[in-house]
Structures are given as C-alpha cells and as structure tokens.
Design a protein around this motif. Structure first.
Motif, short mmCIF file in Angstrom:
data_model
loop_
_atom_site.label_atom_id
_atom_site.label_comp_id
_atom_site.label_asym_id
_atom_site.label_seq_id
_atom_site.Cartn_x
_atom_site.Cartn_y
_atom_site.Cartn_z
N GLU A 210 1.20 0.09 -9.66
CA GLU A 210 0.52 -1.74 -10.25
C GLU A 210 -0.92 -0.92 -10.36
N LYS A 211 -1.55 0.15 -9.27
CA LYS A 211 -2.83 0.41 -9.16
C LYS A 211 -2.20 1.87 -8.68
N ILE A 212 -2.54 2.97 -9.41
CA ILE A 212 -2.77 3.80 -8.80
C ILE A 212 -4.05 4.88 -8.41
N LEU A 213 -4.39 5.03 -7.75
CA LEU A 213 -5.74 5.84 -7.05
C LEU A 213 -5.82 7.20 -7.30
N ARG B 285 0.98 -1.21 0.04
CA ARG B 285 0.40 0.00 -0.37
C ARG B 285 1.02 1.43 -0.03
N LEU B 286 0.75 2.34 -1.06
CA LEU B 286 1.75 3.59 -1.12
C LEU B 286 0.75 4.81 -0.48
N LEU C 278 -2.22 5.95 -1.65
CA LEU C 278 -2.01 6.71 -3.37
C LEU C 278 -2.72 5.62 -4.12
N GLY C 279 -1.91 4.25 -3.51
CA GLY C 279 -3.09 3.39 -4.94
C GLY C 279 -1.80 1.89 -4.01
N ILE C 280 -1.45 0.78 -5.17
CA ILE C 280 -0.85 -0.05 -4.72
C ILE C 280 0.50 -0.12 -5.93
#
Length: 294
Positions: free
Chosen positions: A281-284, A259-260, A268-270
C-alpha cells in the motif's frame, strides 16, 4: 535525505505552515508536511513528517485527538475564538454542574458538524478562511465526526475547561459554540491545547528551540506513525516481491492492514492482506536482494 517524524510543540502565534517553514530552513529540506492543522492561537502537538515519512501523513491525520479547551460564555465571534470580532452576545446564566454534565452527554458519540467559515477547507479552490476575510459566507456540507469523551475539569461563573477526545475533522471551536447554545448562551473558545494526535503525546513534544539546537536528536522513525497497526514479519523473498509490487501469498494471515518488517527488523512500509494475499500500500524502502535471491 533526512527522513522521519518530529513531535513538535507548536507555540501560540504561529500557523502550522509557519512551523513547517521553520523546519524546512532548519533541516534544509523541502519535503515536509504536518499531520493535522492547529489554529494560530492554539498550542500543542503537531506531528511533522520529513522526507519519505511524508507518505504516512494520512495515518497520523486518522488518529484520535485529545484537546484541553476553555469555553467562555456570553459572546460569539466570527472566528469561533476570542481573537475574532464579536457578532452576538447573551447574558451569562447560572448553570449547575449537573446541568453541564447532562449537556455534555448529548454530544458524545457520532454526529454531524458544519465546519466553520474560518477553516482551511477549500470551496471551489479557495480556502474558506480566505472567503471569510472578504466577508463572504458560503454553504458548507456537514461532516461526520465522533466525540469519544467530554470531561469537565473546572467551571467558573463565566467559563468551562474541558478535556475532549475526538475524531479527525472535529472543529473544537464549533463544538464549544454548540455546547454553549445547548446551555442557552452564546459561547466562544478562549484557549486550546492539543495534548495528543494518534501516538504522539504532549509530554514527548519538543519546542522549536530544542529542535533548532539539535535538529536530528529528536527525529523519530517513520514507523512511529503506524504503531497501532499489526506487524507482519516477511521472509526475504516475500519482502522482495511485495516491495516490487507483486501480490504475495502469506499463509494463515488475517485480512487487514499491516506494518511490513524484514526478519532483521527493517521497516518497509504498509501492506494489506486479503484472502492470504499481501500487497503493498505504501512502500518507504525497497528490499535489497542478495545475489543468491536474484
């Protein structure tokens, strides 16, 4: 735009798609998805992801699931539950608790399971249950599942109540049919309650009525879907680079998925780390740089 997760207590009589439709109208947003289908006759935990949180749906689906189910002996139906048409029957034999426990132990661990025809799996673009309703049966490929726990809670002369902890992709209806067959009888599911999906629990789930009365009061942050991942706190410069898609060195970090977070605690995301290099990998949420960093 509204973003987050709702831990919904799905009622019997609604499909998971019905729940999503209800919430789209309630929240007035189209970007909604659910984490793991529940049969119309089943009730329990249904995590619903809204807005940018939908990017984390796969992590909810991966989580372990906990069910309470009733197995009714003596009949087998085309749907695998007691809402279907009876296609086979058997005498209900007397079984001891010791025999039941011995049988349950045979189903613990990794195994292969053939999905039922009445399922949402697609074959050549059509959902299996759509084919089943037309009287068409097709060959299905066995899938790997894991049963972590099978606990006998109660038995009568004609039924068992079980608590089941299992992996994604497990069809409880099929599992119960197989248990009944191992005991020398036909069987079907007569009750199903999902108590847990990953980090979402029945004790914290909210009804649709509660959500409709206060649509945003029960909205959980997207990070709730990935609480089991390790947290990685980034410096501002690292956060800026990684959320822009640049692989960035983080000294001393172990390989894995994280978890970032920013120094101020923003999610922020993964990201994933390999050989001390972290990539998105997955930025929200994009990190917003201040003037001194640009």
């Amino acid at each position: 735009m509204t973003s987050g997760i709702l831990n919904v207590l799905k009622p019997c009589g609604m499909t998971s798609h019905d729940v999503v439709g209800f919430l789209r109208r309630t929240l007035q947003t189209k970007k909604i998805g659910h984490g793991g289908t529940l049969d119309p006759d089943a009730a329990g935990v249904l995590p619903v992801f809204i807005g940018t949180a939908t990017r984390l749906l796969e992590y909810a689906v991966e989580g372990r699931k906990n069910y309470r189910a009733e197995l009714k002996f003596g009949i087998k139906t085309d749907t695998g539950d007691d809402s279907g048409t009876i296609i086979a029957s058997s005498e209900v034999r007397v079984v001891t608790e010791a025999e039941i426990q011995e049988t349950l132990q045979k189903f613990i661990g990794e195994q292969k399971q053939i999905p039922p025809m009445y399922s949402a799996i697609k074959k050549d673009g059509q959902k299996l249950y759509q084919l089943a309703r037309q009287g068409i049966e097709v060959e299905r490929e066995a899938r790997s599942i894991t049963i972590d726990a099978l606990e006998l809670l109660h038995k009568t002369g004609t039924s068992l109540i079980l608590d089941i902890v299992c992996s994604k992709g497990t069809y409880v209806r099929t599992l119960l049919e197989d248990i009944a067959a191992e005991l020398g009888m036909c069987g079907t599911m007569s009750f199903l309650l999902r108590k847990q999906v990953g980090d979402f629990y029945l004790s914290e789930a909210k009804t649709l009525e509660e959500i409709a009365a206060a649509p945003y009061a029960y909205l959980l942050p997207a990070e709730a879907a990935v609480q089991d991942l390790q947290e990685l706190v980034l410096t501002d410069k690292q956060a800026l680079r990684i959320t822009q898609g640049v692989k960035t060195t983080v000294r001393g970090i172990s390989n894995g998925t994280y978890r970032l977070k920013t120094i101020t605690g923003d999610f922020l995301g993964i990201g994933s780390a390999e050989s001390e290099l972290v990539k998105a990998e997955k930025i929200l949420k994009q990190f917003q740089a201040d003037a001194e960093m640009i």
